[in-house]
Structure formats: C-alpha cells, structure tokens
Design a protein around this motif. Structure first.
Motif, PDB file in Angstrom:
ATOM      1  N   ASP A 229      39.170 -25.684 -37.762  1.00 51.88           N
ATOM      2  CA  ASP A 229      40.630 -25.758 -37.738  1.00 51.88           C
ATOM      3  C   ASP A 229      41.116 -27.025 -38.436  1.00 51.88           C
ATOM      4  O   ASP A 229      40.477 -28.091 -38.359  1.00 51.88           O
ATOM      5  CB  ASP A 229      41.144 -25.758 -36.294  1.00 51.88           C
ATOM      6  CG  ASP A 229      40.913 -24.424 -35.598  1.00 51.88           C
ATOM      7  OD1 ASP A 229      40.807 -23.403 -36.301  1.00 51.88           O
ATOM      8  OD2 ASP A 229      40.829 -24.405 -34.350  1.00 51.88           O
ATOM      9  N   ALA A 230      42.252 -26.919 -39.092  1.00 51.79           N
ATOM     10  CA  ALA A 230      42.849 -28.062 -39.778  1.00 51.79           C
ATOM     11  C   ALA A 230      43.242 -29.150 -38.773  1.00 51.79           C
ATOM     12  O   ALA A 230      43.691 -28.859 -37.658  1.00 51.79           O
ATOM     13  CB  ALA A 230      44.068 -27.618 -40.574  1.00 51.79           C
ATOM     14  N   VAL A 231      43.054 -30.394 -39.189  1.00 47.92           N
ATOM     15  CA  VAL A 231      43.437 -31.548 -38.368  1.00 47.92           C
ATOM     16  C   VAL A 231      44.682 -32.165 -38.989  1.00 47.92           C
ATOM     17  O   VAL A 231      44.621 -32.690 -40.107  1.00 47.92           O
ATOM     18  CB  VAL A 231      42.301 -32.588 -38.315  1.00 47.92           C
ATOM     19  CG1 VAL A 231      42.716 -33.787 -37.459  1.00 47.92           C
ATOM     20  CG2 VAL A 231      41.020 -31.955 -37.790  1.00 47.92           C
ATOM     21  N   PRO A 232      45.825 -32.103 -38.323  1.00 42.31           N
ATOM     22  CA  PRO A 232      47.063 -32.628 -38.915  1.00 42.31           C
ATOM     23  C   PRO A 232      47.062 -34.154 -38.976  1.00 42.31           C
ATOM     24  O   PRO A 232      46.418 -34.827 -38.159  1.00 42.31           O
ATOM     25  CB  PRO A 232      48.141 -32.110 -37.964  1.00 42.31           C
ATOM     26  CG  PRO A 232      47.444 -31.937 -36.643  1.00 42.31           C
ATOM     27  CD  PRO A 232      46.044 -31.514 -36.983  1.00 42.31           C
ATOM     28  N   THR A 233      47.789 -34.689 -39.936  1.00 39.88           N
ATOM     29  CA  THR A 233      47.931 -36.146 -40.051  1.00 39.88           C
ATOM     30  C   THR A 233      49.394 -36.577 -40.044  1.00 39.88           C
ATOM     31  O   THR A 233      49.691 -37.754 -40.273  1.00 39.88           O
ATOM     32  CB  THR A 233      47.273 -36.661 -41.350  1.00 39.88           C
ATOM     33  OG1 THR A 233      47.978 -36.124 -42.483  1.00 39.88           O
ATOM     34  CG2 THR A 233      45.811 -36.266 -41.422  1.00 39.88           C
ATOM     35  N   ASN A 234      50.304 -35.647 -39.795  1.00 36.71           N
ATOM     36  CA  ASN A 234      51.728 -35.975 -39.791  1.00 36.71           C
ATOM     37  C   ASN A 234      52.018 -37.100 -38.791  1.00 36.71           C
ATOM     38  O   ASN A 234      51.643 -37.018 -37.621  1.00 36.71           O
ATOM     39  CB  ASN A 234      52.574 -34.757 -39.422  1.00 36.71           C
ATOM     40  CG  ASN A 234      52.537 -33.697 -40.499  1.00 36.71           C
ATOM     41  OD1 ASN A 234      52.312 -33.997 -41.665  1.00 36.71           O
ATOM     42  ND2 ASN A 234      52.755 -32.445 -40.112  1.00 36.71           N
ATOM     43  N   GLY A 235      52.657 -38.137 -39.269  1.00 38.96           N
ATOM     44  CA  GLY A 235      53.033 -39.240 -38.400  1.00 38.96           C
ATOM     45  C   GLY A 235      51.954 -40.280 -38.198  1.00 38.96           C
ATOM     46  O   GLY A 235      52.215 -41.340 -37.612  1.00 38.96           O
ATOM     47  N   LEU A 236      50.728 -40.015 -38.683  1.00 38.39           N
ATOM     48  CA  LEU A 236      49.649 -40.987 -38.520  1.00 38.39           C
ATOM     49  C   LEU A 236      49.783 -42.111 -39.552  1.00 38.39           C
ATOM     50  O   LEU A 236      50.348 -41.925 -40.630  1.00 38.39           O
ATOM     51  CB  LEU A 236      48.282 -40.313 -38.673  1.00 38.39           C
ATOM     52  CG  LEU A 236      47.922 -39.210 -37.667  1.00 38.39           C
ATOM     53  CD1 LEU A 236      46.475 -38.745 -37.888  1.00 38.39           C
ATOM     54  CD2 LEU A 236      48.115 -39.678 -36.231  1.00 38.39           C
ATOM     55  N   THR A 237      49.266 -43.274 -39.189  1.00 33.86           N
ATOM     56  CA  THR A 237      49.257 -44.421 -40.094  1.00 33.86           C
ATOM     57  C   THR A 237      47.820 -44.914 -40.267  1.00 33.86           C
ATOM     58  O   THR A 237      46.887 -44.385 -39.645  1.00 33.86           O
ATOM     59  CB  THR A 237      50.119 -45.567 -39.538  1.00 33.86           C
ATOM     60  OG1 THR A 237      49.498 -46.078 -38.335  1.00 33.86           O
ATOM     61  CG2 THR A 237      51.530 -45.071 -39.195  1.00 33.86           C
ATOM     62  N   ASP A 238      47.660 -45.944 -41.089  1.00 40.41           N
ATOM     63  CA  ASP A 238      46.319 -46.482 -41.319  1.00 40.41           C
ATOM     64  C   ASP A 238      45.663 -46.950 -40.026  1.00 40.41           C
ATOM     65  O   ASP A 238      44.434 -46.983 -39.924  1.00 40.41           O
ATOM     66  CB  ASP A 238      46.394 -47.649 -42.311  1.00 40.41           C
ATOM     67  CG  ASP A 238      46.689 -47.184 -43.733  1.00 40.41           C
ATOM     68  OD1 ASP A 238      46.704 -45.954 -43.960  1.00 40.41           O
ATOM     69  OD2 ASP A 238      46.911 -48.040 -44.608  1.00 40.41           O
ATOM     70  N   ALA A 239      46.472 -47.302 -39.047  1.00 38.69           N
ATOM     71  CA  ALA A 239      45.926 -47.749 -37.765  1.00 38.69           C
ATOM     72  C   ALA A 239      45.207 -46.617 -37.029  1.00 38.69           C
ATOM     73  O   ALA A 239      44.409 -46.873 -36.111  1.00 38.69           O
ATOM     74  CB  ALA A 239      47.036 -48.318 -36.891  1.00 38.69           C
ATOM     75  N   ASP A 240      45.484 -45.380 -37.412  1.00 40.74           N
ATOM     76  CA  ASP A 240      44.879 -44.223 -36.737  1.00 40.74           C
ATOM     77  C   ASP A 240      43.616 -43.720 -37.438  1.00 40.74           C
ATOM     78  O   ASP A 240      43.022 -42.731 -36.989  1.00 40.74           O
ATOM     79  CB  ASP A 240      45.900 -43.077 -36.680  1.00 40.74           C
ATOM     80  CG  ASP A 240      47.157 -43.457 -35.918  1.00 40.74           C
ATOM     81  OD1 ASP A 240      47.026 -43.826 -34.740  1.00 40.74           O
ATOM     82  OD2 ASP A 240      48.251 -43.374 -36.509  1.00 40.74           O
ATOM     83  N   VAL A 241      43.198 -44.366 -38.517  1.00 45.57           N
ATOM     84  CA  VAL A 241      42.077 -43.864 -39.317  1.00 45.57           C
ATOM     85  C   VAL A 241      40.788 -43.778 -38.507  1.00 45.57           C
ATOM     86  O   VAL A 241      40.072 -42.765 -38.548  1.00 45.57           O
ATOM     87  CB  VAL A 241      41.867 -44.742 -40.568  1.00 45.57           C
ATOM     88  CG1 VAL A 241      40.495 -44.472 -41.191  1.00 45.57           C
ATOM     89  CG2 VAL A 241      42.942 -44.458 -41.601  1.00 45.57           C
TER      90      VAL A 241
END
Length: 278
Positions: A229-241
C-alpha cells in the motif's frame, strides 16, 4: 593455418564444460546476459531515436518490451500481487529491494507508465547500455559527490511534479543478496517529502533458490512480487524522515521474509496447531 578446426574444438569444449560444470554454466549465463544487455540496448537505442527523436520517459515502454523478453531466455516466471497499486494518476516515489543484475528484468516486468529510475553516474559510460538509459530518461547521480547528488534529487523533486513522473529508487543503495534487507538510505524519502507525493514500496522475493553468486547457481525460477500500500507524505517535513524510513523498511522487510519462504514453509505457518484431546 586453418582456424576453423580450432574454433570448432573450442566451441565443443565450451559446450561440454557448460553441461558438466555448474560454475561454467553460471559464467556462460552471466556472459550471455551481458551480451543481451549490450546488443538489445544498441537495437533499442535506434528504435527510440527513430520513434521519439531523443531523451524522453516515453522511451521506457520500448526499453521495457526488450528487457522483458530476457525472462524467456532464462526461464524466469513472475507472480505479482497488487500490481494495480502502481497505476496512480499522479507522481510518486517507488522503492524496492535490490539483489542482483536480474533486478532490471523484475523492474521492467511491472514498470508503470511515465516512470524513470535513479542510477549511479558510472552507468552512463557503459556504451549502448548507458545510451539507452539516457534515452529512457534515467537520472544519474554521482554518489562520490554528496552535494551534487542532493542538487540532482532536489531538481528531480520539482520536475516529477511538473511532468507527472514516477521515480523508481533502490533505497539500499547497492546490490544485496544476504537474505535480508540492508539499512535504507534517506534520499528517496527526502525526495518524496519535498514533492509531497506518496511512496509505493515494491518487494521482490529472494533470488537465492535459482541465482546465487557465491555457489555459482543460475537456473530457472519463480520470483514473487508484492506491491504494498502507498505511504502518504502529505504534511510531512524533513523532521519526519527517520520515522518514514523505519515504517517503510519494516513493512518491506516483513514482506520480503514472507515472500522468500518456500510454499512448504508458508503452509506450515498458516496451518493451525493441533491441540491434543484432553
């Protein structure tokens, strides 16, 4: 002096060695793979230039057609689940595990439309192979120069949104046939967050039952492929990498270990335990 008798004798000796020695068969098949890559790249380059005139992602469909024919030469079969998950309308980052030279066949087997790859810069200078990769829109990065690689990835983030591209990356960064996944590098995940596009993990089962460099094994075999399943990245920033890397790594590792089990091992796992009568 006539050379034909010597050439004939050498060919017969080679055929005999291939029949008797697994090591000889291994190197003969690897050599044939290299020859196929070079010759097919040369022919495909001509077709791409005649069809589209130069470098474009549209050439990937031509390249895919040529490479997929390799599986018939080597007796490889693919069992794919979740293929439809790659048919997203917008851009995305696709990540998969990286095992051997055969990965190219697996990639082309399920390659979605408008998808390009990231490759090391050295491959650009491999004659017809480098040319066909360039014509197919592959993006080359210099892994020895981190700043240059970061610039390419940053530019690609803008371009994939502008041109509606899917980007295929091997996050392990190098081939790995140790029966597990290597730790993931973070470039693919920074790219997805920068572009705010989903990550789609693709997992290939272990090749070790039919392709093993250490034991010189190269036979026909079946490759199981699972699109997660696709993992969304909407709203994520570099801090969430870091968290994003961990999430994708764990789901892909679990799938890899499950796919790589033999059918008997899977049936043993799924078979309910027999409880003795009281």
């Amino acid at each position: 002096m006539e050379l034909w008798p010597w050439l004939t004798a050498a060919l017969l000796l080679l055929l005999l060695l291939v029949q008797l020695s697994r090591t000889a068969r291994f190197y003969a098949k690897v050599g044939l793979y290299c020859v196929l890559c070079v010759s097919f790249s040369a022919v495909a380059s001509i077709v791409c230039l005649l069809r589209h005139g130069g470098r474009t992602v549209e050439n990937m469909s031509i390249i895919s057609w040529f490479v997929r024919s390799f599986k018939y030469v080597y007796g490889l079969r693919f069992e794919v689940t979740g293929r439809s998950k790659l048919d997203v309308d917008g851009p995305c980052v696709i990540i998969s595990n990286h095992q051997s030279i055969l990965d190219m066949i697996g990639l082309m087997e399920i390659l979605p439309k408008r998808c390009v790859q990231i490759a090391k810069r050295e491959l650009l200078f491999t004659g017809p192979v480098g040319l066909i990769m360039y014509l197919g829109g592959v993006y080359f990065i210099n892994r020895q120069r981190a700043r240059t690689a970061m610039t390419v990835m940053s530019d690609l983030g803008d371009l994939m949104v502008k041109d509606n591209l899917k980007v295929w990356i091997y996050p392990e960064g190098t081939r790995n046939d140790n029966g597990d996944l290597l730790p993931f590098k973070k470039g693919a995940f920074y790219l997805a967050i920068q572009a705010q596009v989903p990550i789609i993990p693709v997992v290939y089962s272990s090749f070790s039952s039919f392709y093993n460099v250490k034991t010189r094994l190269f036979t026909s075999g079946t490759i199981r492929v699972q699109v997660l399943d696709a993992v969304p990245t909407n709203g994520l920033t570099d801090a969430d990498v870091t968290q994003l890397v961990d999430t994708c790594y764990q789901s892909m590792r679990d799938a890899f270990l499950q796919l790589s089990k033999t059918p008997q091992e899977n049936s043993d796992v799924n078979e309910p335990a027999i409880v003795p009568a009281q």
